[in-house]
Scaffold this motif. Structure first.
Motif: not given
Length: 351
Positions: A62-67, A134-137
């Motif tokens: 999910d590229p929009t969920a990148s950090l 990556p799920a919780t950042a």
């Protein structure tokens, strides 16, 4: 010879900061202009040089969920979403630069490893290590490893068939290559070799395809090393901070590999608020650009940068460039986000 050329060749008789910005820009090579499409929230340390270096993690599912991981060198490490909002902050004290790698064996499972140069002890460099969820950042501290005698400054990670390494760039130009193992109950680090540049150095990036390490010596320019632990410690100069393509200080370094040997290498030309671009394949100069005022403002006096190609969602479909902004008044310093497509178009290069 320009005033800046005389400054560099003459051994820095005067600092670049003593030359008016307008003159530095006039003497430098032309720079195209782009605008940022987004920015992060300001760091928590206000009214001081605090934000420093970013690292990008691209979420392939999910590229929009990148950090974006970024440092406040007076306080700790932030994690930002692509909308610029803070997802996490880890109180790590004086941490300067940051890098990350995915799919690292961490305590028996694959994860995202974040490494920051830790200078809480000004005479003993360390590397602070974290796992990024990556799920919780959220960041979870793994501990620290030693990186040699001196003040920690720059850092970048490198993997090859022999293991995972961090290049710890110390403020005096020493570069210690530290082998890192985080697969046990506590991280282990061991310095396997040292290299040296003559003066203050910081930004670095390593190309894992070609085994090349790039390091910026602030008042001198950009250098290349063999990144292999068994490689030669001798540097090769790629570009000089001659007041044309790079105006001292040469600060952040970022690479974006593409294909077998292609992609781009970027260097922050801090002295004239610009960025110099080179092809990775042959290390040839491509051009320069600035981030001009727009809906979220320009950038000035950039320290750290990062670049990642690939899909980051509708706002950044071809890739993402992140730059520290040293003058974000009236707020504290932050990081600006620029679509790579805009930069590639401005430079006249393929995306």
């Amino acid at each position: 010879m320009t005033a800046l050329g005389a400054l560099v060749v003459g051994g820095c008789a005067a600092s670049t900061a003593e030359i008016p910005l307008e003159q530095r820009i006039a003497n430098a090579a032309p720079a195209a202009t782009v605008q940022a499409a987004g920015e992060t929230a300001p760091v928590g340390t206000a009214a001081v040089d605090a934000a420093d270096d970013p690292a990008i993690w691209r979420n392939p599912a999910d590229p929009t969920a990148s950090l974006i991981v970024g440092t406040d060198k007076k306080a700790g490490v932030y994690v930002y979403a692509l909308d610029g909002k803070v997802r996490d902050f880890h109180d790590a004290g004086l941490v300067n630069n940051v890098d990350l790698r995915s799919d690292v064996a961490i305590a028996g499972t694959a994860g995202i490893l974040v490494a920051a140069s830790d200078r809480n002890d000004p005479v003993r460099a360390r590397i602070a290590l974290f796992r990024l969820d990556p799920a919780t950042a959220r960041l979870a501290s793994l501990g620290k490893v030693e990186a040699g005698a001196g003040e920690a400054y720059g850092i970048c990670l490198f993997r090859d068939s022999t293991g995972l390494y961090a290049f710890a760039v110390l403020k005096d130009g020493t570069i210690n290559q530290v082998r890192i193992d985080v697969d046990g109950t506590a991280p282990v680090g061991r310095i396997v070799r040292s290299m040296k540049l003559g003066t203050q150095s910081e930004g670095c990036a390593a190309d894992e395809r070609t085994g090349r390490l790039y390091v910026a010596e602030e008042d001198v320019g950009l250098w290349r090393f063999d990144a292999a632990a068994s490689g030669s410690p001798a540097p090769v100069q790629i570009a000089a901070a001659d007041g044309r393509n790079i105006v001292a200080d040469a600060e952040g370094v970022a690479i974006a590999p593409a294909g077998a040997r292609g992609g781009y290498l970027l260097v922050s030309s801090q002295g004239d608020n610009a960025y110099a671009a080179y092809r990775l394949e042959d290390e040839a100069y491509v051009g320069r650009f600035r981030i001009a005022p727009g809906s979220v403002g320009s950038t000035e006096e950039t320290d750290g940068i990062d670049l990642a190609l690939g899909d980051f969602g509708p706002a950044y479909p071809g890739g993402l460039f992140v730059a520290q902004d040293g003058a974000n008044a009236p707020a504290a310093q932050n990081f600006k986000l620029v679509p790579w497509a805009s930069i590639a178009k401005a430079l006249g290069v393929p995306e």
